[in-house]
Design a protein around this motif. Structure first.
Motif, short mmCIF file in Angstrom:
data_model
loop_
_atom_site.label_atom_id
_atom_site.label_comp_id
_atom_site.label_asym_id
_atom_site.label_seq_id
_atom_site.Cartn_x
_atom_site.Cartn_y
_atom_site.Cartn_z
N UNK A 108 -38.34 23.56 -25.17
CA UNK A 108 -37.76 23.16 -23.85
C UNK A 108 -36.49 21.90 -24.08
N UNK A 109 -36.96 21.12 -24.72
CA UNK A 109 -36.18 19.69 -24.88
C UNK A 109 -35.02 20.06 -25.78
N UNK A 110 -35.22 21.01 -27.11
CA UNK A 110 -34.22 21.56 -28.05
C UNK A 110 -33.02 22.33 -27.40
N UNK A 111 -33.42 23.17 -26.38
CA UNK A 111 -32.52 23.89 -25.84
C UNK A 111 -31.51 23.35 -24.82
N UNK A 112 -31.81 21.95 -24.59
CA UNK A 112 -30.95 21.30 -23.87
C UNK A 112 -29.53 21.01 -24.61
N UNK A 113 -29.70 21.27 -25.73
CA UNK A 113 -28.51 20.82 -26.69
C UNK A 113 -27.59 22.13 -26.32
N UNK A 114 -26.50 21.85 -26.58
CA UNK A 114 -25.68 23.16 -26.47
C UNK A 114 -25.48 23.95 -27.76
N UNK A 115 -25.19 25.21 -27.61
CA UNK A 115 -25.07 26.20 -28.82
C UNK A 115 -26.16 26.93 -28.99
#
Length: 276
Positions: A108-115
């Protein structure tokens, strides 16, 4: 006429402590990094905790631009010390660092990043995973998702192959890949299994969507349940005589296909300009 086939991703240094000469593996919770790219990137990563920094050259370029507060006091050692410590096959370039492994990051934290997101289904070769991380960093991927029990740990070999990308792209470890895919789908990702038996991966048709590419292990490909969990199965355009690609190459080509339609017009113009 050749057939179109989807590809299957099949300052001055102080002397070193005597412990550096003893060789052996890193203590629990730590890893040795070596090579200029891997260590330089770690020095620029505020999340990295350094234990030691070993150099064969007190004027090493990796010290330039590194945060002094973040940088440990370097130890000057002979090249033979690094050879003994890291092994005869380690291409260390006169640089090594003992660091703590990076803290875990949730999906959940990681997919807050774009891409886009890359998901690996039991890809176990650390060099392949490192190369995939390098491509993920180059093409702006949000994170790399791996299965906890069937993926390599954070190691010097993986970090070396990643060429600094281990410090840039988060690696998320999940117990169950199918459930991770389900979590990505709930987060509005369109999940594509990169494998034979589907249509062709076309980045233009995915504009406006967040995509997760799922890649299987060499030889075995995607496992059945993982394959069935994906929203679709797609391959890469391969007009040549080879039917499959190394998984790290397939990841790079797949990521490029996803992002090329989003490239700035200036890049398109430059790329299509004919030489005079």
């Amino acid at each position: 006429m050749r057939n179109t086939r989807p590809a299957r991703p099949s300052r001055r240094a102080k002397p070193a402590h005597s412990s550096a000469r003893e060789g052996g593996s890193a203590p629990a919770g730590c890893v040795w990094l070596f090579g200029t790219h891997a260590v330089s990137a770690a020095l620029c990563n505020p999340r990295r905790v350094f234990q030691r920094l070993l150099l064969t050259d007190q004027e090493s370029a990796i010290l330039q631009g590194a945060d002094v507060k973040h940088r440990p006091e370097p130890e000057l050692v002979a090249r033979s010390v690094l050879d003994e410590l890291l092994g005869p096959d380690a291409v260390h370039q006169g640089v090594a660092a003992l660091v703590k492994t990076l803290p875990d990051l949730s999906l959940a934290e990681a997919v807050e990043r774009p891409g886009p997101v890359l998901v690996l289904d039991q890809v176990t070769d650390p060099r392949n995973v490192g190369a995939i991380l390098r491509s993920a960093a180059a093409f702006g991927a949000a994170c790399l998702v791996v299965q906890d029990r069937n993926a390599p740990e954070e190691t010097a070999v993986l970090a070396k192959a990643a060429s600094g990308a281990l410090e840039v792209v988060p690696v998320v470890r999940e117990v169950n890949i199918s459930r991770a895919i389900e979590a990505l789908q709930k987060a509005n990702f369109w999940t594509i299994g990169l494998d034979a038996g589907g249509g062709l991966l076309e980045g233009a048709s995915l504009t406006g969507r967040r995509v997760a590419l799922v890649l299987g292990a060499e030889g075995k490909g995607l496992r059945r349940l993982v394959r069935e969990s994906c929203d679709e199965i797609a391959g890469l355009y391969m007009p040549g005589d080879m039917e499959s690609l190394n998984v790290s190459v397939a990841a790079a080509v797949g990521l490029y296909e996803l992002v090329r339609e989003r490239a700035p017009s200036a890049y398109h113009n430059a790329a299509t300009k004919k030489p005079i």
